[in-house]
Each structure stands twice: as C-alpha cells, then as structure tokens.
Design a protein around this motif. Structure first.
Motif, mmCIF file in Angstrom:
data_model
loop_
_atom_site.group_PDB
_atom_site.id
_atom_site.type_symbol
_atom_site.label_atom_id
_atom_site.label_comp_id
_atom_site.label_asym_id
_atom_site.label_seq_id
_atom_site.Cartn_x
_atom_site.Cartn_y
_atom_site.Cartn_z
ATOM 1 N N VAL A 235 6.263 17.248 31.688
ATOM 2 C CA VAL A 235 7.181 16.222 32.189
ATOM 3 C C VAL A 235 8.075 16.789 33.285
ATOM 4 O O VAL A 235 8.691 17.853 33.112
ATOM 5 C CB VAL A 235 8.059 15.670 31.044
ATOM 6 N N ASP A 236 8.133 16.103 34.405
ATOM 7 C CA ASP A 236 9.089 16.431 35.456
ATOM 8 C C ASP A 236 10.420 15.790 35.079
ATOM 9 O O ASP A 236 10.510 14.555 34.994
ATOM 10 C CB ASP A 236 8.585 15.882 36.792
ATOM 11 N N PRO A 237 11.465 16.584 34.833
ATOM 12 C CA PRO A 237 12.749 16.014 34.396
ATOM 13 C C PRO A 237 13.284 14.932 35.328
ATOM 14 O O PRO A 237 13.973 14.014 34.880
ATOM 15 C CB PRO A 237 13.692 17.234 34.372
ATOM 16 N N SER A 238 12.949 15.029 36.619
ATOM 17 C CA SER A 238 13.466 14.049 37.581
ATOM 18 C C SER A 238 12.853 12.668 37.385
ATOM 19 O O SER A 238 13.369 11.675 37.902
ATOM 20 C CB SER A 238 13.209 14.526 39.014
ATOM 21 N N THR A 239 11.752 12.585 36.611
ATOM 22 C CA THR A 239 11.113 11.288 36.392
ATOM 23 C C THR A 239 11.642 10.576 35.154
ATOM 24 O O THR A 239 11.288 9.423 34.907
ATOM 25 C CB THR A 239 9.592 11.451 36.240
ATOM 26 N N LEU A 240 12.469 11.253 34.346
ATOM 27 C CA LEU A 240 12.996 10.633 33.133
ATOM 28 C C LEU A 240 13.995 9.537 33.489
ATOM 29 O O LEU A 240 14.918 9.750 34.276
ATOM 30 C CB LEU A 240 13.675 11.678 32.244
ATOM 31 N N GLY A 241 13.795 8.370 32.912
ATOM 32 C CA GLY A 241 14.696 7.256 33.185
ATOM 33 C C GLY A 241 15.004 6.472 31.930
ATOM 34 O O GLY A 241 14.301 6.554 30.924
ATOM 35 N N GLY A 242 16.091 5.691 31.973
ATOM 36 C CA GLY A 242 16.513 4.900 30.828
ATOM 37 C C GLY A 242 18.000 5.019 30.613
ATOM 38 O O GLY A 242 18.790 5.016 31.567
ATOM 39 N N PHE A 243 18.420 5.164 29.365
ATOM 40 C CA PHE A 243 19.836 5.281 29.012
ATOM 41 C C PHE A 243 20.071 6.627 28.324
ATOM 42 O O PHE A 243 19.533 6.884 27.246
ATOM 43 C CB PHE A 243 20.260 4.145 28.078
ATOM 44 N N ASP A 244 20.840 7.476 28.953
ATOM 45 C CA ASP A 244 21.128 8.802 28.413
ATOM 46 C C ASP A 244 22.422 8.750 27.603
ATOM 47 O O ASP A 244 23.506 8.601 28.167
ATOM 48 C CB ASP A 244 21.248 9.810 29.556
ATOM 49 N N ARG A 412 12.446 11.083 24.866
ATOM 50 C CA ARG A 412 12.958 10.731 23.532
ATOM 51 C C ARG A 412 13.347 9.259 23.465
ATOM 52 O O ARG A 412 13.627 8.622 24.482
ATOM 53 C CB ARG A 412 14.179 11.567 23.138
ATOM 54 N N CYS A 413 13.346 8.778 22.228
ATOM 55 C CA CYS A 413 13.882 7.456 21.903
ATOM 56 C C CYS A 413 14.691 7.666 20.629
ATOM 57 O O CYS A 413 14.130 7.680 19.532
ATOM 58 C CB CYS A 413 12.759 6.437 21.705
ATOM 59 N N TRP A 414 15.979 7.844 20.762
ATOM 60 C CA TRP A 414 16.830 8.295 19.663
ATOM 61 C C TRP A 414 18.045 7.370 19.542
ATOM 62 O O TRP A 414 18.654 6.998 20.548
ATOM 63 C CB TRP A 414 17.312 9.715 19.923
ATOM 64 N N PHE A 415 18.384 7.015 18.314
ATOM 65 C CA PHE A 415 19.554 6.183 18.056
ATOM 66 C C PHE A 415 20.601 6.967 17.270
ATOM 67 O O PHE A 415 20.277 7.934 16.561
ATOM 68 C CB PHE A 415 19.155 4.919 17.286
ATOM 69 N N ALA A 427 24.875 4.029 19.224
ATOM 70 C CA ALA A 427 24.528 4.556 20.548
ATOM 71 C C ALA A 427 23.029 4.802 20.610
ATOM 72 O O ALA A 427 22.335 4.821 19.589
ATOM 73 C CB ALA A 427 25.303 5.845 20.831
ATOM 74 N N MET A 428 22.540 4.991 21.825
ATOM 75 C CA MET A 428 21.109 5.256 21.995
ATOM 76 C C MET A 428 20.911 6.267 23.109
ATOM 77 O O MET A 428 21.733 6.409 24.019
ATOM 78 C CB MET A 428 20.357 3.959 22.326
ATOM 79 N N ASP A 429 19.804 7.001 23.010
ATOM 80 C CA ASP A 429 19.404 7.965 24.037
ATOM 81 C C ASP A 429 17.912 7.737 24.259
ATOM 82 O O ASP A 429 17.071 8.278 23.546
ATOM 83 C CB ASP A 429 19.691 9.390 23.552
ATOM 84 N N ILE A 430 17.597 6.892 25.228
ATOM 85 C CA ILE A 430 16.208 6.529 25.508
ATOM 86 C C ILE A 430 15.877 6.976 26.923
ATOM 87 O O ILE A 430 16.310 6.362 27.906
ATOM 88 C CB ILE A 430 15.972 5.010 25.356
ATOM 89 N N MET A 431 15.157 8.072 27.037
ATOM 90 C CA MET A 431 14.791 8.639 28.335
ATOM 91 C C MET A 431 13.301 8.972 28.307
ATOM 92 O O MET A 431 12.857 9.858 27.577
ATOM 93 C CB MET A 431 15.614 9.895 28.612
ATOM 94 N N LEU A 432 12.524 8.248 29.122
ATOM 95 C CA LEU A 432 11.079 8.418 29.149
ATOM 96 C C LEU A 432 10.593 8.497 30.600
ATOM 97 O O LEU A 432 11.232 7.948 31.509
ATOM 98 C CB LEU A 432 10.387 7.252 28.439
ATOM 99 N N PRO A 433 9.477 9.164 30.846
ATOM 100 C CA PRO A 433 8.981 9.307 32.219
ATOM 101 C C PRO A 433 8.652 7.958 32.847
ATOM 102 O O PRO A 433 7.954 7.132 32.256
ATOM 103 C CB PRO A 433 7.699 10.151 32.042
ATOM 104 N N GLY A 434 9.190 7.743 34.032
ATOM 105 C CA GLY A 434 8.865 6.551 34.800
ATOM 106 C C GLY A 434 9.438 5.263 34.270
ATOM 107 O O GLY A 434 9.055 4.175 34.729
#
Length: 465
Positions: A235-244, A412-415, A427-434
C-alpha cells in the motif's frame, strides 16, 4: 496468626521487589509482530483533578514501575531471531517521568487548554521518534505530566509489544493513585498490585489449563486462512483515503448507550461484537469492486479473559500486552448480501468456541498467534472503552481522553466506543486505498439507516458532509 502470615508475606514481597518475573520472557505472537514491524505503539492522554508535588509524582511513578515488571525490561536480540525481554537491574536506568514545563512564555503556569495541547504535542513527537528510530522501541514507556490551572494532564506512549490498552490504563491510574494517597499505604498497594508472574502468551490464553499445552498442527483452524481473501498488497500511504480518527457521535447521557445495549442483548450480541459486524459490513461495501472470497476480521481480543486462572492470578489485570488479533473468516457472500447482525453472530459464535473449547483454542492460538506471517494486511475491529464513575471523580473527562490507535500506513476500518461516566463518544478510523470521504459517507448512511446504530452516530455534520 493470619495477620502474622500477611505481614510476613508483605516483607517477603518487599525483599523480592527488585526481582523481575518478566526477565527472559520471549517475544511471541503479536509481541514479535510489533517489534519486527516497528509501526505499532499505543498511547493515552488523561486529565485528573489532583494536587501533588513534583517530588511525590516522581516517587509515585517509580512505585508504579515496581508493580509492572514488564516496564522495567528492555528487548535484546535480533528482531528476526528469538528476542526476549531482559530485566533492567539498575533502577537508575528505569524509565523516567518527565515533567513538562511552560515554554515560549513568561508565565509560570499554563491554562488547562495549553497543558492539554502540550501533552498532545509530546505524544505526537514521541510517536514520530518511534517511527524514525526503531531501536527506541527496545525500551518501554514514555510518561509525561503537565500541570494546568485546575487539572494534571498525563500522557503515555509505549511500543505495543510492552502494553496493550488495558496495560496503559493500569500504568496511568496506578501512578495517580500513588500520588493521591499517603506514603504509609504504599507498601500495602505494592503487595496487592505487583505482578508476581508475567506469563507467556500460551499460558495466559490457556489459564489454569496451561498444563494441557502441547505442540499441535493447527488442523482444526486452517479454514480461517483463505488465499483468495480480501487483500490490499503493498500500500502506498499517499493513496489512503477516508476518515482518520474522526468523532461521529457525542452523548451526554447513558440513554442512547443503554438503549443500544438493550437492543443488542435481545439479539444475543455484545456491543463490541455488534460494532465488529458493522466494521466488516462497511469494509466489504467499500471494497465491492475487488474480487475476494472472504474478509478476515482482526478484532483485538484480550487473552486475559479466556478462561480462568486457578492459582489466584485472576485477582488483578496483569500489566502486559496480551491482546492479539482475533481472526475469523467471513465469506464474501455474507459480507455483501447479509446484514451486520448476521456477520456479528458468526463472529460471536467463533469467539465462543475459542473460549469454551480448550482443544480448539490450543490449535487456534498456535496457528494464528505464533505465526505473525498470517496477518491479512489490514485491521477491522473496534475499541470499546468504559471508564467508571469512580474515576470521573478524579476529573477525567472525554474532552481530555485520547485513546486512538496509531495504525501507521495500514488499511483499516476501526470504530471506537468510549464511555466515561455518563458521557459517550463514538469515533471511526476508516482509511482504505483509493477511497474518498464521500464514498465512506454514502456507505455509512446506507448501512446505518433505520438500524440500532443510527442514534449513536448523531454528528450529522460528519456523515452528511
């Protein structure tokens, strides 16, 4: 006679206080994964209404270290070999408490807001140090305190191989309690709280059945591995998107949580497992364009709660890292077509078998825990934290608590469900490629609609953009 025996045991305990039962404990399971990866550390920030001198705070911190042997060790050995925890014999080399002082100002005191910002800066800087220099993760916690106008702010950052979330809470609260109480009761607390043994993973998992341990091939659980399961590869970290690490719900009364708990109980689900089902459903929906046959859950399970100790060691929570990824394979068909309730029930049934079937647990722990290479490459799960009212009286509040996990550049998809007294934060931490924020919003809106979860996610600004 009983008093005499009690006093003698206290004296013997004090005479052995510098002996370290963690000395020589091997790094196994997640300990090894965390040490080799160098990406995993855990921290916490708290605020307490307590007045204590710097001298007493330093002494209280030292007493806390006495009771948690694993924090008085360093890791020695090659990460790719068989590293072990080695006791630090010289107390002068034990971790030190740092007192953060006002900087960039002529004032001798800070406001509570400035003190909170200071400990958060300390936490961020320490995490950056751990990432830049993995050798710093061979020693345990970094602990600092900053005094605000009305509260004392604490911050802990520790490589995850030394402590899990329970251990972080133990370390902070023990320090505060020592600082709050008079010195005359400290010997009693030392006797009550000191870990007299630090079991390895398999002992902790098997508890009073540890005599049944033997080498097994894991044949009972090989079904949990699926070569065609969901995977993100490199995974390229720069491609992770969502809600951190984003707060999506705030509740000032217990009503919402009580109603949710009641609804889950009616469906024979725990709150944590319910959120687990939600997390798997969400990650499945966000990866619907990928080809996979299953999703592997990675709920953090605490081995301390598997079974019972038969020798009195269940009287306290041992301060160490006994969390491991509880893996359960959920079929792609169930993820895509089933409800979060159906997913959660399957996860719960798997966990129940692990808890109740010693033979299965033996296969499971060796196959999943002792082979770090089986990590699926992403995290799906929940952190459920409940702080009782007794600690609220010390001044602990949601606005000052920071219990988010730093996952690093990992999908990750973490609550998070954090309750302090009568206040709850979701709270949520949802960060996935693209993946973009709008995609996450749409999936959440669709999944939460008319569900028992919907009232918990009451921050409409986040979910509606």
């Amino acid at each position: 006679l009983q008093l005499s025996l009690f006093l003698r045991s206290m004296i013997n305990s004090a005479s052995r206080r510098n002996e370290n039962p963690a000395d020589g404990r091997p790094l196994l399971g997640d300990d090894l994964t965390y040490f080799r990866g160098g990406l995993y550390f855990i921290g916490g920030i708290g605020a307490f209404s307590i007045k204590a001198s710097e001298k007493k705070l330093h002494r209280a911190f030292r007493q806390m270290l006495v009771t948690v042997p694993l924090l008085r060790t360093r890791v020695v050995g090659d990460p790719e070999g068989s590293p072990v925890f080695q006791a630090i014999e010289d107390p002068d080399e034990w971790p030190k408490l740092q007192i953060l002082q006002p900087g960039g100002t002529t004032s001798t005191t800070w406001t509570d807001e400035e003190a909170l910002a200071c400990v958060r800066d300390f936490k961020n800087a320490t995490e950056a140090m751990f990432l830049q220099d993995k050798e710093t993760q061979r020693t345990s916690l970094r602990f600092a305190i900053c005094r605000g106008k009305s509260k004392l702010y604490t911050v802990i950052v520790v490589p995850h191989l030394f402590l899990d979330g329970t251990g972080v809470g133990i370390a902070a609260l023990k320090t505060i309690v020592y600082a709050k109480l008079p010195h005359c009761v400290w010997p009693l607390l030392n006797f009550m709280w000191t870990d007299r043994s630090v079991p390895i993973f398999m002992e902790m998992a098997l508890k009073n059945d540890y005599h049944l341990y033997r080498e097994v091939d894991g044949s009972l659980v090989k079904h949990i591995d699926d070569p065609n399961g969901l995977s993100f590869g490199e995974v390229d970290p720069s491609t992770l998107g969502g809600f951190d690490r984003t707060v999506v719900g705030q509740h000032k009364k217990k009503n919402a949580i009580s109603q949710f708990k009641k609804a889950m109980k009616a469906q024979n689900l725990t709150i944590s497992i319910a959120f687990m089902g939600l997390a798997i459903k969400v990650i499945g929906a966000l990866t619907k364009d990928r080809s996979f046959e299953s999703v592997q859950s990675c709920l953090g399970c605490d081995a301390r709660y598997l079974g019972k100790w038969g020798d009195g060691r269940d009287r306290q929570a041992i301060g160490g890292n006994y969390a491991y990824p509880f893996k359960s394979v959920i079929s792609a068909e169930l993820v895509r077509e089933g409800s979060w309730q159906e997913i959660a029930l399957q996860v719960q049934n798997h966990l129940k078998r692990i808890r109740d079937d010693i033979e299965y647990r033996l296969h499971y722990m060796q196959y999943c825990l002792l082979d770090p290479s089986k990590f699926c490459g992403y995290f799906v799960g929940v952190s459920s934290v409940m702080i009782p009212n007794s600690l609220v009286r010390y001044g602990l509040g949601l606005s000052e608590l920071d219990v988010f996990i730093n996952f690093g550049p990992i999908p990750r998809c973490w609550f998070y469900l954090i309750t302090i007294g009568s206040n709850t934060q979701v709270a949520m931490d949802i960060m996935l490629p693209g993946v973009k924020k709008e995609e996450v919003r749409l999936v959440l809106q669709d999944t939460l609609k008319n569900s028992d979860f919907e009232p918990l996610f009451n921050d409409v600004g986040v979910l509606n953009g």
